[in-house]
Enzyme design. Structure first.
Site, PDB file in Angstrom:
ATOM      1  N   ASP A 176       5.632   4.582   5.255  1.00 48.77           N
ATOM      2  CA  ASP A 176       6.476   3.540   5.856  1.00 48.77           C
ATOM      3  C   ASP A 176       6.421   2.224   5.068  1.00 48.77           C
ATOM      4  OD1 ASP A 176       3.783   3.289   6.840  1.00 48.77           O
ATOM      5  OD2 ASP A 176       4.504   1.875   8.358  1.00 48.77           O
ATOM      6  N   HIS A 194       0.849  -1.198   0.000  1.00 47.65           N
ATOM      7  CA  HIS A 194       0.000   0.000   0.000  1.00 47.65           C
ATOM      8  C   HIS A 194       0.877   1.238   0.000  1.00 47.65           C
ATOM      9  CE1 HIS A 194       0.673  -0.665   4.305  1.00 47.65           C
ATOM     10  NE2 HIS A 194       0.096   0.477   4.633  1.00 47.65           N
ATOM     11  N   HIS A 248       1.271   3.959   2.029  1.00 46.94           N
ATOM     12  CA  HIS A 248       1.778   4.715   3.192  1.00 46.94           C
ATOM     13  C   HIS A 248       3.297   4.852   3.146  1.00 46.94           C
ATOM     14  CE1 HIS A 248      -2.070   3.870   5.777  1.00 46.94           C
ATOM     15  NE2 HIS A 248      -2.189   4.941   5.011  1.00 46.94           N
TER      16      HIS A 248
HETATM   17 FE    FE Z   1       2.594   0.564   8.198  1.00 47.07          FE
HETATM   18 ZN    ZN Z   2      -0.110   1.446   6.651  1.00 44.95          ZN
END
Ligand code: FE
Ligand code: ZN
Length: 257
Positions: A62, A58, A60
């Site tokens: 991080d 995904h 994000h």
């Molecule tokens: Fe994460």
């Molecule tokens: Zn996440």
């Protein structure tokens, strides 16, 4: 028990795990997500592997924050969700539910698991029975519902639970101890959970990761996939309720724990 891939788990940032997946037959090497560039490069160097792919779960930071730097350095191919192509930096290949992506001499199945984000996907290496689930399923937990409904997340978790019991499950964070502290409050009589918590406590005391986990272990102990458990239902006051309602209430309680 011949494995076609080798997996290297890399501690990144505060509590993330990055993963390198190496195809033994061809030398193709993928980074599953890119939480942090330096430790990923250090692991590549230690193994003398060359990065050929990035598989993003995904968008994000991080998970995709290292995409551009690693692509600039290695010229690797970035694979990510078609649904999220607009926010996966450097994406080259867009994949969707059920796609089989050829990686070296093996192939990876794409499972759409929306809930944490709307475009979250998991990667399942069928031949080796290994799944990378990002922030959807954690050891004793599940991702927060940032962009999806409880119903979507429940369906996503059920898809993962349909993988074989022995599937090795790589989660993207070491959240297990905090998850355990919550899990025991909603399923206090679960003996398998009690035993697991003892084990987790020992491992973490020695700084040993609790990831990977397995489908069978999560089925037995993770309250977020145990909406049909009478102990859980009774504890949260939803005896006999439908699984989505039980899951939704469990997730809500964890958010406020
Ligand atoms: Fe994460
Ligand atoms: Zn996440």
């Amino acid at each position: 028990n011949f494995m076609t891939i080798e997996v290297l788990q890399i501690a990144c940032l505060d509590d993330n795990y990055g993963f390198l997946v190496h195809d033994n037959a061809t030398g193709a090497t993928a980074s599953v997500d890119t939480p942090e560039v330096a430790p990923i490069n250090a692991a590549l160097e230690a193994k003398d592997w060359k990065l050929t792919h990035i598989f993003n779960t995904h968008h994000h930071a991080d998970h995709a924050g290292g995409n551009e730097a690693l692509k600039a350095q290695w010229g690797c191919t970035i694979v990510g969700a078609a649904n999220d192509a607009h926010r996966i930096p450097g994406i080259d290949v867009q994949v969707s539910e059920g796609d089989l992506y050829e990686f070296g001499a093996t192939r990876v199945k794409v499972i759409e698991v929306p809930g944490h984000t709307s475009g979250h996907i998991a990667y399942y290496f069928e031949q080796d029975d290994v799944a990378f689930v990002g922030d959807t399923l954690f050891a004793l937990g599940c991702g927060r519902l940032f962009e999806g409904t409880a119903e979507q997340m429940w369906v996503s978790l059920e898809k993962l639970m349909a993988l074989p019991d022995a599937t090795t499950v790589y989660c993207a964070h070491e959240y297990t101890q905090a998850n355990a502290a919550f899990a025991i409050t909603v399923e206090p009589d679960n003996l398998a959970l009690q035993a697991r918590i003892e084990e987790i406590t020992k491992l973490r005391r020695e700084g040993i990761p609790t990831v990977p986990t397995s489908i069978s272990l999560e089925r037995a102990t993770n309250p977020f996939v145990r909406a049909t458990s009478a102990d859980l239902q009774n504890t949260i006051g939803l005896t006999g309720a439908d699984p989505v309602a039980v899951f939704a209430e469990t997730r809500k309680r964890k958010d406020h724990f």
